[in-house]
Design a protein around this motif. Structure first.
Motif, PDB file in Angstrom:
ATOM      1  N   GLY A  36       0.843  -1.201   0.000  1.00 38.41           N
ATOM      2  CA  GLY A  36       0.000   0.000   0.000  1.00 38.41           C
ATOM      3  C   GLY A  36       0.870   1.239   0.000  1.00 38.41           C
ATOM      4  N   PRO A  37       0.321   2.364  -0.414  1.00 38.95           N
ATOM      5  CA  PRO A  37       1.121   3.593  -0.476  1.00 38.95           C
ATOM      6  C   PRO A  37       1.414   4.165   0.907  1.00 38.95           C
ATOM      7  N   ASN A  38       2.193   5.213   0.974  1.00 32.86           N
ATOM      8  CA  ASN A  38       2.497   5.881   2.250  1.00 32.86           C
ATOM      9  C   ASN A  38       1.208   6.240   2.970  1.00 32.86           C
ATOM     10  N   GLY A  39       1.188   5.967   4.246  1.00 28.37           N
ATOM     11  CA  GLY A  39       0.048   6.380   5.068  1.00 28.37           C
ATOM     12  C   GLY A  39      -1.187   5.516   4.913  1.00 28.37           C
ATOM     13  N   ALA A  40      -1.074   4.360   4.249  1.00 24.96           N
ATOM     14  CA  ALA A  40      -2.264   3.513   4.003  1.00 24.96           C
ATOM     15  C   ALA A  40      -2.714   2.773   5.255  1.00 24.96           C
ATOM     16  N   GLY A  41      -1.778   2.519   6.179  1.00 25.21           N
ATOM     17  CA  GLY A  41      -2.152   1.819   7.413  1.00 25.21           C
ATOM     18  C   GLY A  41      -1.376   0.529   7.648  1.00 25.21           C
ATOM     19  N   LYS A  42      -0.304   0.318   6.914  1.00 21.10           N
ATOM     20  CA  LYS A  42       0.469  -0.931   7.061  1.00 21.10           C
ATOM     21  C   LYS A  42       1.111  -1.016   8.452  1.00 21.10           C
ATOM     22  N   ASP A 154       8.382  -5.033   8.552  1.00 18.97           N
ATOM     23  CA  ASP A 154       7.817  -3.778   8.048  1.00 18.97           C
ATOM     24  C   ASP A 154       8.880  -3.109   7.173  1.00 18.97           C
ATOM     25  N   GLU A 155       8.662  -3.105   5.880  1.00 20.56           N
ATOM     26  CA  GLU A 155       9.601  -2.500   4.926  1.00 20.56           C
ATOM     27  C   GLU A 155      11.030  -3.034   5.112  1.00 20.56           C
ATOM     28  N   PRO A 156      11.232  -4.347   5.123  1.00 23.61           N
ATOM     29  CA  PRO A 156      12.578  -4.849   5.439  1.00 23.61           C
ATOM     30  C   PRO A 156      13.612  -4.534   4.373  1.00 23.61           C
TER      31      PRO A 156
HETATM   32  N1  LIG Z   1       0.473   7.874  16.710  1.00 20.48           N
HETATM   33  C1  LIG Z   1      -0.202   8.424  15.713  1.00 20.48           C
HETATM   34  N2  LIG Z   1      -0.968   9.509  15.908  1.00 20.48           N
HETATM   35  C2  LIG Z   1      -1.693  10.061  14.914  1.00 20.48           C
HETATM   36  N3  LIG Z   1      -1.710   9.593  13.645  1.00 20.48           N
HETATM   37  C3  LIG Z   1      -0.953   8.508  13.386  1.00 20.48           C
HETATM   38  C4  LIG Z   1      -0.169   7.871  14.389  1.00 20.48           C
HETATM   39  N4  LIG Z   1       0.451   6.800  13.829  1.00 20.48           N
HETATM   40  C5  LIG Z   1       0.088   6.788  12.534  1.00 20.48           C
HETATM   41  N5  LIG Z   1      -0.759   7.800  12.270  1.00 20.48           N
HETATM   42  C6  LIG Z   1      -1.386   8.096  10.970  1.00 20.48           C
HETATM   43  O1  LIG Z   1      -2.005   6.920  10.501  1.00 20.48           O
HETATM   44  C7  LIG Z   1      -1.904   6.852   9.087  1.00 20.48           C
HETATM   45  C8  LIG Z   1      -1.348   5.508   8.685  1.00 20.48           C
HETATM   46  O2  LIG Z   1       0.009   5.437   9.063  1.00 20.48           O
HETATM   47  P1  LIG Z   1       0.877   4.110   8.889  1.00 20.48           P
HETATM   48  O3  LIG Z   1       2.215   4.397   9.476  1.00 20.48           O
HETATM   49  O4  LIG Z   1       0.125   2.949   9.406  1.00 20.48           O
HETATM   50  O5  LIG Z   1       0.957   3.993   7.301  1.00 20.48           O
HETATM   51  P2  LIG Z   1       1.905   3.090   6.398  1.00 20.48           P
HETATM   52  O6  LIG Z   1       1.023   2.409   5.414  1.00 20.48           O
HETATM   53  O7  LIG Z   1       2.767   2.221   7.248  1.00 20.48           O
HETATM   54  O8  LIG Z   1       2.764   4.198   5.678  1.00 20.48           O
HETATM   55  P3  LIG Z   1       4.313   4.205   5.221  1.00 20.48           P
HETATM   56  O9  LIG Z   1       4.390   3.340   4.026  1.00 20.48           O
HETATM   57  O10 LIG Z   1       4.532   5.647   4.892  1.00 20.48           O
HETATM   58  O11 LIG Z   1       5.150   3.731   6.375  1.00 20.48           O
HETATM   59  C9  LIG Z   1      -1.071   8.028   8.647  1.00 20.48           C
HETATM   60  O12 LIG Z   1      -1.957   9.057   8.208  1.00 20.48           O
HETATM   61  C10 LIG Z   1      -0.363   8.453   9.906  1.00 20.48           C
HETATM   62  O13 LIG Z   1      -0.105   9.833   9.924  1.00 20.48           O
END
Ligand SMILES: Nc1ncnc2c1ncn2[C@@H]1O[C@H](COP(=O)(O)OP(=O)(O)OP(=O)(O)O)[C@@H](O)[C@H]1O
Length: 292
Positions: A36-42, A154-156
C-alpha cells in the motif's frame, strides 16, 4: 493448513485516519505481501499485531493465542523487523546482542554469527554509527536468530542496496519453502513480492481493497491495449481503469476471461506487475472514475 495469524475486524482511529475492519488470515509456510502507499495503514496494522498500539476494536490471534493476553509467549515466536527498530544507540552491536540473546529461550548463536558475517556487520561499532541499511540488516539478524515461527517485517528491504535485497529475498524464500515458516512483509518495493509472495493484501486509506493468492490475482488481471473504437460503453464494467488517447486505449481489467470474449482478437493482453495493479486500484479509489 494451520493458521498462524488471524486478524478479525481490526479497527484503529487517529484524528485524521481510520483503519477499518481489517481481516487477514495467514497459513503456515506462506509469504504474504502487505502492499500500500504511504500512510495507508500498514505500520498501524503491524503495530497492532505486535501489541505496540492498542486497537479500538477487533481481535488478533497468533498461533491461536490472543495478542494482548499472551503477549510474552507470542513475542518469543515472532521475528520482527520494524522501520524504527528499537536499539540502544550507544551500545556496540556485540553488547546489544549480549543483552537481547538471553531473552529468547530458543536463541541460536550459530545462526546469529552466520548472518553477522553474511551481512558484513561490524560487531564493534556503536548502533548510532550504522547506516540505515546496516541497521535494517542488524534487525534482520535478530529476527533470524531465535527460531521464530512468524516473521513480521515492516519494509525490510528499504535502505538496502540491490545486492543485499536479493540476498534477503533468497533468505526469506528459504525460511518459507524449506523451514516452513510464515512471513508477513510490508513493502513499497513490489518487485520483491512479484518474485516471492504467495498471497497479497492491498491496503489503501485504512481499508483492504484487494486480497488473494498472488498467482490468481495476476491471472485474473491483465493490462489490455487496443483500439479505442473497440470499446463499447458497457465494457467499462470489465475494467479497473482505462486510459484513452488518440492512439488507442490501455487499461487494467479484473476479468480477463470475460473481456477476451467481447474485444477483437488483435487486442493485446499483458501480465500486470503488482505495481501496475496497485496503481490502477489506487487511481480508481482516488477519483472513482474508470475512464480517464
Ligand atoms: N500515533 C499516531 N498519531 C496520529 N496519527 C498517526 C499515528 N500513527 C500513525 N498515524 C497516521 O495513521 C496513518 C497511517 O500510518 P501508517 O504508518 O500505518 O501507514 P503506512 O502504510 O505504514 O505508511 P508508510 O508506508 O509511509 O510507512 C497516517 O496518516 C499516519 O499519519
Amino acid at each position: 493448513m494451520d493458521t498462524v495469524l488471524e486478524i478479525h475486524n481490526l479497527c484503529k482511529s487517529y484524528h485524521d485516519f481510520s483503519l477499518q475492519n481489517i481481516n487477514m488470515s495467514l497459513e503456515k509456510g506462506t509469504l504474504t505481501g502487505f502492499v500500500g502507499p504511504n500512510g495507508a495503514g500498514k505500520t498501524t496494522t503491524i503495530k497492532s499485531i505486535l501489541n505496540i498500539i492498542k486497537p479500538d476494536d477487533g481481535k488478533i490471534t497468533v498461533m491461536g493465542m490472543d495478542s494482548i493476553i499472551n503477549d510474552l509467549e507470542i513475542k518469543s515466536l515472532l521475528g520482527i523487523v520494524l522501520d524504527d527498530g528499537h536499539f540502544y544507540e550507544d551500545m556496540t552491536l556485540k553488547k546489544m546482542k549480549s543483552l537481547i540473546a538471553p531473552m529468547y529461550p530458543t536463541w541460536n548463536d550459530r545462526a546469529y554469527q552466520t548472518y553477522i558475517k553474511k551481512f558484513e556487520l561490524p560487531e564493534n561499532k556503536k548502533i548510532k554509527d550504522l547506516s540505515r541499511g546496516m541497521r535494517m540488516k542488524y534487525a534482520l539478524v535478530f529476527a533470524l536468530s531465535h527460531d521464530a515461527e512468524l516473521f513480521i517485517l515492516d519494509e525490510p528491504t528499504s535502505g538496502l542496496d540491490p545486492l543485499v535485497r536479493n540476498e534477503l529475498i533468497e533468505i526469506l524464500k528459504d525460511i518459507v519453502f524449506e523451514d516452513n515458516k510464515t512471513v508477513l512483509m510490508s513493502t513499497h518495493i513490489t518487485s520483491d513480492l512479484d518474485k516471492i509472495a504467495d498471497y497479497l493484501f492491498f491496503i489503501f486509506d485504512g481499508k483492504i481493497i484487494l486480497q488473494g493468492q498472488k498467482d490468481e490475482i495476476k491471472d485474473q488481471h491483465a493490462i489490455v491495449k487496443g483500439d479505442t473504437g473497440a470499446l463499447l460503453p458497457d465494457y467499462e464494467s470489465y475494467f479497473v481503469g482505462i486510459n484513452q488517447s488518440a492512439y488507442g486505449f490501455e487499461g487494467l481489467t479484473d476479468n480477463k476471461a470475460a473481456l477476451k470474449k467481447v474485444l477483437p482478437d488483435k487486442t493485446a493482453y499483458e501480465v500486470p506487475s503488482i505495481e501496475d495493479i496497485m496503481l490502477y486500484y489506487i487511481r480508481r479509489h482516488n477519483n472513482g472514475l474508470k475512464l480517464s
